[in-house]
Design an enzyme around this catalytic site. Structure first.
Site, mmCIF file in Angstrom:
data_model
loop_
_atom_site.group_PDB
_atom_site.id
_atom_site.type_symbol
_atom_site.label_atom_id
_atom_site.label_comp_id
_atom_site.label_asym_id
_atom_site.label_seq_id
_atom_site.Cartn_x
_atom_site.Cartn_y
_atom_site.Cartn_z
ATOM 1 N N GLU A 19 73.140 4.188 26.897
ATOM 2 C CA GLU A 19 72.325 5.241 27.574
ATOM 3 C C GLU A 19 71.997 6.354 26.930
ATOM 4 O O GLU A 19 72.523 6.823 26.041
ATOM 5 C CB GLU A 19 73.543 5.465 28.910
ATOM 6 C CG GLU A 19 72.962 6.532 29.754
ATOM 7 C CD GLU A 19 74.028 7.042 30.627
ATOM 8 O OE1 GLU A 19 73.775 7.818 31.722
ATOM 9 O OE2 GLU A 19 75.152 6.428 30.606
ATOM 10 N N LYS A 54 67.475 6.494 36.258
ATOM 11 C CA LYS A 54 69.037 6.481 37.141
ATOM 12 C C LYS A 54 69.025 6.958 38.291
ATOM 13 O O LYS A 54 68.585 7.912 38.550
ATOM 14 C CB LYS A 54 69.953 7.200 35.961
ATOM 15 C CG LYS A 54 71.490 6.956 36.273
ATOM 16 C CD LYS A 54 72.243 7.681 35.249
ATOM 17 C CE LYS A 54 73.809 7.356 35.588
ATOM 18 N NZ LYS A 54 74.809 7.866 34.485
ATOM 19 N N CYS A 57 74.337 2.788 33.658
ATOM 20 C CA CYS A 57 76.052 3.299 33.649
ATOM 21 C C CYS A 57 76.618 3.212 34.946
ATOM 22 O O CYS A 57 76.753 2.257 35.567
ATOM 23 C CB CYS A 57 75.907 4.625 32.885
ATOM 24 S SG CYS A 57 77.828 5.023 32.594
#
Length: 254
Positions: free
Chosen positions: A43, A111, A144
């Site tokens: 990430e 994200k 994540c």
């Protein structure tokens, strides 16, 4: 038919593009030699997850970082999925891009589930999932913390996703995510999940490593320790039919 992917667990480049692209070059070369279709990296690898000046360093989609990535995927004949800090006007996003072996962008993702006060102070949240074709397999990206949310996994599975590629920056002591959460979501939602974490220390964060590839029957196809690792795994194996779940069709909302 074999379908190999590479999971790259590495240290942060700590804001240095030269360090980052030298490492990406070497990792892509090694992954390609072993027949991988794509390499999954951590990430915000560009410029590094825990850098102090992310907004100033963030780059636009399709900018210099992407151009250099595309050149390397073409050179080595291996695609990449990698996290980066994306600048879009006044907003910065925690994003990931998928570039194929010809240098073509095949997917882009922002994200949705931002983690903790630091991420929420830097990034705007994304608002959509998307799927794409990778070697004939319906594929998606999460980043994540996203993968810990059942509704995102369920949404993607309902759209036909079978492979989930997850750039990650998971700090100690959260090894339960790799050991328990990722395999549980893999079996519950019928997914192969590749979860690529950092290792080592970056500023005040020590990463826990333990990157993992989990199959739809919760089999562990590959798992790293706490040091730099490149895992190349054929994910085309047939899962144990006795372990395959039907939660997607059985689910009854209340």
């Amino acid at each position: 038919m074999p379908f190999a992917i590479a999971l790259w667990q590495t240290t942060s480049p700590e804001g240095s593009d030269d360090t980052a692209f030298a490492a990406i070059d070497a990792a892509l070369r090694a992954a390609a030699v072993q027949g991988a279709v794509t390499l999954v990296a951590p990430e915000i690898y560009l410029p590094g997850y825990n850098q102090p000046d992310i907004p100033a360093r963030a780059q636009p989609r399709g900018g210099p970082w992407h151009q250099r990535l595309a050149a390397l995927t073409r050179q080595h004949g291996c695609g990449i999925v990698i996290g980066y800090a994306e600048r879009d006007g006044d907003h910065v996003y925690n994003s990931a891009v998928a570039i194929d072996a010809t240098g073509r962008e095949i997917s882009h993702y922002r994200k949705i589930q931002l983690f903790g006060p630091r991420e929420k102070s830097i990034y705007a949240p994304g608002n959509a999932v998307s799927t794409f074709d990778l070697n004939g397999i319906r594929t998606a990206m999460l980043i994540c913390y996203d993968v810990e949310f059942a509704h995102l996994n369920r949404t993607l599975a309902a759209q036909g996703t079978r492979l989930l590629l997850v750039p990650t920056a998971n700090p100690e002591p959260n090894t339960h995510v790799s050991r328990l959460v990722v395999p549980a979501h893999a079996i519950n939602h019928g997914l192969t999940i590749a979860y690529a974490n950092y290792c080592g220390t970056e500023g005040d964060i020590t990463y826990c490593g333990t990157s993992i590839i989990a199959a739809p029957d919760a089999a562990i196809l590959g798992m790293a320790g706490t040091t730099e690792t490149l895992i190349v795994t054929d994910i085309a194996r047939q899962p144990d039919p006795a372990l395959l779940q039907t939660q997607l069709t059985d689910f009854r909302p209340v």
